[in-house]
Design a protein around this motif. Structure first.
Motif, PDB file in Angstrom:
ATOM      1  N   THR A 192      44.715 100.251  86.048  1.00 61.03           N
ATOM      2  CA  THR A 192      44.980 101.735  86.787  1.00 61.03           C
ATOM      3  C   THR A 192      45.272 101.286  87.974  1.00 61.03           C
ATOM      4  O   THR A 192      44.655 100.379  88.870  1.00 61.03           O
ATOM      5  CB  THR A 192      43.456 102.131  86.617  1.00 61.03           C
ATOM      6  N   GLY A 193      46.447 101.802  88.461  1.00 57.37           N
ATOM      7  CA  GLY A 193      47.010 101.222  89.782  1.00 57.37           C
ATOM      8  C   GLY A 193      46.612 102.443  91.038  1.00 57.37           C
ATOM      9  O   GLY A 193      45.537 103.163  90.694  1.00 57.37           O
ATOM     10  N   PRO A 194      46.907 102.127  92.163  1.00 58.90           N
ATOM     11  CA  PRO A 194      46.568 102.955  93.186  1.00 58.90           C
ATOM     12  C   PRO A 194      46.548 104.232  93.028  1.00 58.90           C
ATOM     13  O   PRO A 194      45.751 105.152  93.828  1.00 58.90           O
ATOM     14  CB  PRO A 194      47.350 102.540  94.369  1.00 58.90           C
ATOM     15  N   ASP A 195      47.473 104.863  92.281  1.00 58.67           N
ATOM     16  CA  ASP A 195      47.542 106.283  92.255  1.00 58.67           C
ATOM     17  C   ASP A 195      46.532 106.697  90.777  1.00 58.67           C
ATOM     18  O   ASP A 195      46.691 108.137  90.553  1.00 58.67           O
ATOM     19  CB  ASP A 195      48.931 106.838  91.780  1.00 58.67           C
ATOM     20  N   ARG A 196      45.921 105.734  90.535  1.00 57.11           N
ATOM     21  CA  ARG A 196      45.039 106.153  89.266  1.00 57.11           C
ATOM     22  C   ARG A 196      45.646 106.437  88.189  1.00 57.11           C
ATOM     23  O   ARG A 196      44.944 107.020  87.172  1.00 57.11           O
ATOM     24  CB  ARG A 196      43.863 107.521  89.733  1.00 57.11           C
ATOM     25  N   THR A 197      46.790 106.071  87.972  1.00 60.94           N
ATOM     26  CA  THR A 197      47.430 106.080  86.904  1.00 60.94           C
ATOM     27  C   THR A 197      47.332 104.845  85.973  1.00 60.94           C
ATOM     28  O   THR A 197      47.738 103.691  86.413  1.00 60.94           O
ATOM     29  CB  THR A 197      49.095 106.333  86.985  1.00 60.94           C
ATOM     30  N   ALA A 198      47.092 104.847  84.652  1.00 59.14           N
ATOM     31  CA  ALA A 198      46.808 103.682  83.907  1.00 59.14           C
ATOM     32  C   ALA A 198      48.128 103.247  83.180  1.00 59.14           C
ATOM     33  O   ALA A 198      48.697 104.093  82.438  1.00 59.14           O
ATOM     34  CB  ALA A 198      45.685 103.993  82.745  1.00 59.14           C
ATOM     35  N   THR A 199      48.364 102.037  83.202  1.00 57.64           N
ATOM     36  CA  THR A 199      49.737 101.575  82.491  1.00 57.64           C
ATOM     37  C   THR A 199      49.137 100.260  81.980  1.00 57.64           C
ATOM     38  O   THR A 199      48.317  99.460  82.288  1.00 57.64           O
ATOM     39  CB  THR A 199      50.637 101.190  83.593  1.00 57.64           C
ATOM     40  N   TRP A 200      50.255  99.685  80.956  1.00 56.75           N
ATOM     41  CA  TRP A 200      50.006  98.538  80.320  1.00 56.75           C
ATOM     42  C   TRP A 200      50.615  97.470  80.965  1.00 56.75           C
ATOM     43  O   TRP A 200      51.901  97.587  81.379  1.00 56.75           O
ATOM     44  CB  TRP A 200      50.453  98.510  78.765  1.00 56.75           C
ATOM     45  N   THR A 201      50.163  96.232  81.258  1.00 55.14           N
ATOM     46  CA  THR A 201      50.807  95.206  81.906  1.00 55.14           C
ATOM     47  C   THR A 201      50.462  93.969  80.810  1.00 55.14           C
ATOM     48  O   THR A 201      49.414  93.579  80.600  1.00 55.14           O
ATOM     49  CB  THR A 201      50.028  94.733  83.219  1.00 55.14           C
ATOM     50  N   GLN A 202      51.771  93.267  80.501  1.00 54.28           N
ATOM     51  CA  GLN A 202      51.747  92.049  79.619  1.00 54.28           C
ATOM     52  C   GLN A 202      50.984  90.913  80.647  1.00 54.28           C
ATOM     53  O   GLN A 202      51.576  90.398  81.879  1.00 54.28           O
ATOM     54  CB  GLN A 202      53.104  91.633  79.302  1.00 54.28           C
ATOM     55  N   SER A 203      50.119  90.306  80.388  1.00 56.57           N
ATOM     56  CA  SER A 203      49.233  89.209  80.834  1.00 56.57           C
ATOM     57  C   SER A 203      49.225  87.816  80.592  1.00 56.57           C
ATOM     58  O   SER A 203      49.358  87.002  81.211  1.00 56.57           O
ATOM     59  CB  SER A 203      47.744  89.649  80.481  1.00 56.57           C
ATOM     60  N   ARG A 204      49.617  87.739  79.052  1.00 59.82           N
ATOM     61  CA  ARG A 204      49.850  86.350  78.678  1.00 59.82           C
ATOM     62  C   ARG A 204      50.741  86.365  77.548  1.00 59.82           C
ATOM     63  O   ARG A 204      50.801  87.351  77.074  1.00 59.82           O
ATOM     64  CB  ARG A 204      48.493  85.497  78.155  1.00 59.82           C
TER      65      ARG A 204
END
Length: 374
Positions: free
Chosen positions: A290-302
């Motif tokens: 969840t980013g600063p604007d409270r929008t959740a997004t997928w982030t590739q971690s590994r």
């Protein structure tokens, strides 16, 4: 029980001659993934047995070691003449009273319990079965009234339904109250969820939500639990079903847009929801943030290269088949067998050479002398 070995001598002295306050510190450090050590030590003498069955020591032991070890894993086998069996495969010396459950399809395991759906009614007429491998206890429950064909079920400690996951640390709650969560979809495009309480011996009222347009049939993979929320992966679409146990609310999440294929859901290592899938020879891991604007997004971690797995090379059609919550272990099936990959240490262990394993359901629990003698 076999006769225990004589106490080990340390520079001419027996372990039994050590200061009394030192014995608990030594026994505290016995590894839980080999539960036979504790059981054998409990047979050395009466003082050790009293210590190793004392609730206060065992609470300290579980807290010291943290997440329960994986004592084994389960999968289902298709037998001749349309018969099924759910099989427990030992990964430690722990041996439950029953390894096979005829006519059953294993659906989930969590908080010391295993959940089956009864496919052929060979042993009982109950639709669902909950099994405690430590005690051998097994009890049945019916499915809720449901018009659809596609559904999934999850078993968990009752405390996990409270906001934030409850106060239970799930280190030894396998004998306490439990819940079974049911999520299903029908042909009219409606998803519903029910929760069965072992205390009430009844299903709750249903929660409903309309399915996204791209989801018409929910052929769902095993679920995962993050806090008080259950996540189910609809394998024939790009939709994740979220059921908030505390609020009894259904919502839908898109999975990572850049991925297509079979995947598993899991708790992310940094918290929140995680997602894992194989593309080519690589295992890709995402986390939902969840980013600063409270929008959740997928982030590739590994990204992990699978060509280094032991076995024949090159590997053919690797795919994810399971995840061990709390241990950070993901299971990948290849043409060489099923492998367990520890995401923290990077260690790889071959679990089985058997073909046709589509789901690995790990069983994690502490097995201590109080259980062995209960």
């Amino acid at each position: 029980m076999t006769t225990p070995p004589p106490p080990e001598l340390l520079h001419g002295r027996s372990l039994l001659d050590l200061p009394a306050d030192l014995i608990p510190e030594i026994l505290l450090r016995l590894p839980p993934h080999d539960p036979g050590n504790l059981v054998r030590c409990s047979a050395v003498c009466k003082p050790w047995r009293r210590l190793l069955t004392d609730p206060a020591f065992l609470r300290r032991y579980r807290k010291f070691h943290g997440a329960p070890p994986m004592l084994g894993f389960m999968f289902y086998l298709e037998l001749p003449r349309d018969r099924f069996v759910a099989r427990f495969v030992r990964t430690t010396p722990f041996r439950p009273r029953a390894l096979d459950h005829r006519g059953c399809y294993v659906r989930d395991a969590r908080h010391g319990r295993v959940l089956f759906s009864n496919v052929t009614n060979e042993e009982t007429k109950h639709d669902l079965l909950v099994w405690n491998p430590v005690t051998g206890e097994r009890w049945g429950l019916p499915l809720p009234v449901f018009r659809g064909m596609e559904w999934n079920v999850t078993v968990l400690c009752a405390a996990a339904a409270r906001e934030g996951g409850g106060e239970c640390d799930h280190l030894d709650c396998h004998n306490g109250p439990s819940l079974v969560a049911f999520v299903g979809s029908d042909e009219d495009g409606t998803t519903c969820a029910y929760v069965y309480s072992s205390e009430a011996a009844a299903w709750s009222d249903a929660a409903y939500a309309e399915l996204p347009d791209d989801l018409t049939v929910m052929n769902m993979e095993p679920c995962t639990l993050v806090g008080s929320r259950i996540y189910c992966l609809a394998a024939e679409s790009t939709t994740i079903v979220e059921y908030d146990l505390a609020r009894r609310k259904l919502t839908f999440i898109d999975w990572p847009l850049s991925y297509q294929g079979r995947a598993v859901l899991m708790p992310a290592m940094g918290g929140g929801l995680g997602f894992a899938g194989v593309r080519g020879s690589c295992l890709y891991l995402w986390s939902r943030e969840t980013g600063p604007d409270r929008t959740a997004t997928w982030t590739q971690s590994r990204v992990l290269e699978l060509s280094t797995l032991p076995g024949r090379a090159p590997l053919k059609e690797p795919t994810t088949v399971g995840f061990a919550e709390g241990l950070g272990v993901i299971f990948v099936r290849t043409d060489a067998g099923v492998f367990a990959i520890n995401l923290k240490s990077g260690r790889v262990k071959k679990m089985s050479s058997r073909e046709g394993i589509y789901h690995v359901i790990p069983y994690t629990s502490f097995y201590t002398p109080d259980h062995a003698t209960g």
